[in-house]
Design an enzyme around this catalytic site. Sequence first.
Site, short mmCIF file in Angstrom:
data_model
loop_
_atom_site.label_atom_id
_atom_site.label_comp_id
_atom_site.label_asym_id
_atom_site.label_seq_id
_atom_site.Cartn_x
_atom_site.Cartn_y
_atom_site.Cartn_z
N HIS A 225 4.44 -29.49 -20.47
CA HIS A 225 3.09 -28.91 -20.59
C HIS A 225 2.04 -29.93 -20.13
O HIS A 225 2.15 -31.11 -20.47
CB HIS A 225 2.78 -28.60 -22.05
CG HIS A 225 3.37 -27.33 -22.56
ND1 HIS A 225 4.71 -27.20 -22.85
CD2 HIS A 225 2.79 -26.13 -22.86
CE1 HIS A 225 4.93 -25.97 -23.31
NE2 HIS A 225 3.78 -25.30 -23.32
N ASP A 346 -12.07 -45.03 -12.62
CA ASP A 346 -12.22 -45.39 -11.20
C ASP A 346 -10.87 -45.44 -10.48
O ASP A 346 -10.75 -44.96 -9.35
CB ASP A 346 -12.88 -46.78 -11.06
CG ASP A 346 -14.40 -46.72 -11.22
OD1 ASP A 346 -14.97 -45.62 -11.05
OD2 ASP A 346 -15.00 -47.76 -11.53
#
Length: 375
Positions: A225, A346
Amino acid sequence: MRKIIILLLTFSLSACAKFIEPKISLDENDSRETAIPVILPAVEKNLIGTANDEDFFGFSLIHADTIILNLAVPETKDYSLFLLDDNDTLALSRNGLGKTEIIKQFLPAGNYYALVIGENQTFSESQNYRLTIYLLDSLSANPHLLLGNPSDAKNSPDNYLLEKQQFTLSYNNRRHIANWVSWHLNEGWVGTVARQTGFHTENLPAGWYEVKDADYTGSGFDRGHICPSGDRTATATDNYATFVLSNIIPQAPDNNQGPWAEFEGYCRELAAQNYEVFIIAGSYDSIRTIGTGKVVVPGRLWKIVVLENIISVSGVNANTRIIAIDMPNENGLRNESWKKYRTSVDQIESATGFDFLSRVSIELQTILESKIDKD
Ligand code: MN
Ligand code: MN
């Protein structure tokens, strides 16, 4: 406590010169006149509901907007939730399964009330509940995309937006898995429903390959999942929705059952501590494919978690805790901690090409996205 109000009225209308004080003490907020004033968005926690108790919360809209009332009750107690204006009931929702919600679109400017009533037949004692009232601004009509749509998903086959009540995802019809799945988690989403196992195909445009349960059979990979079953246990419908195959990826068992699962549990712990948890997870790279439809087995799995106190972009500030992880989709790491895989937003942005937190200011993104969680 309408009966009490009528009683009071009867007393004051009577010809008696002397006002007769009723022998019943009222909660401070159990009429419209003394409604608890709330400023939106509002999260009212640890409120006490008792049998037949009526609690009013007053708020104003300064312009037309979509309002969401979300009531979270930790146990299966029966509550009614109303949205009222000065004259009438605008919406009603009733629930005995831990969570109930009213969404009212295009509500005009004006004064409104949320009313919470504990239904007496299911109560023998007082019960804590939590009421969240918030506005959906016009940029995001979907709480699961509150912080943005990182790939600007719409209707292209490799970046196809699927919005569901329980979560939202970008589907990739070349990889036959999601690019990402995004969902809001708080204690209102978590209840006591058992796993509604039943992997089912996604409803995709005509001609697209529909991934099947059998594509995974014998592959050596778990049906992993992305939005976990355990994050959607307030109702059977919510839980079943997580078993749609667009929310499933071929996941190495040691990853799925090891640090990935441990981190899922940690996110639910945070939700139980009353955080509003915004989660987005996905994958990149590929190892191989499985099944007749050539379902890609991703090389890397990532997840970004933003912790807030309110359900609003405005709740994000320079001190907001963000946890980002990026881990290999492989065996042999079952006993590793998820903490070992912490990274910056980032780094995941450069690996995926997505822009996370796009609805947060550039200044805050710069600060928050370079941090690596250490708590
Ligand atoms: Mn899993
Ligand atoms: Mn960003």
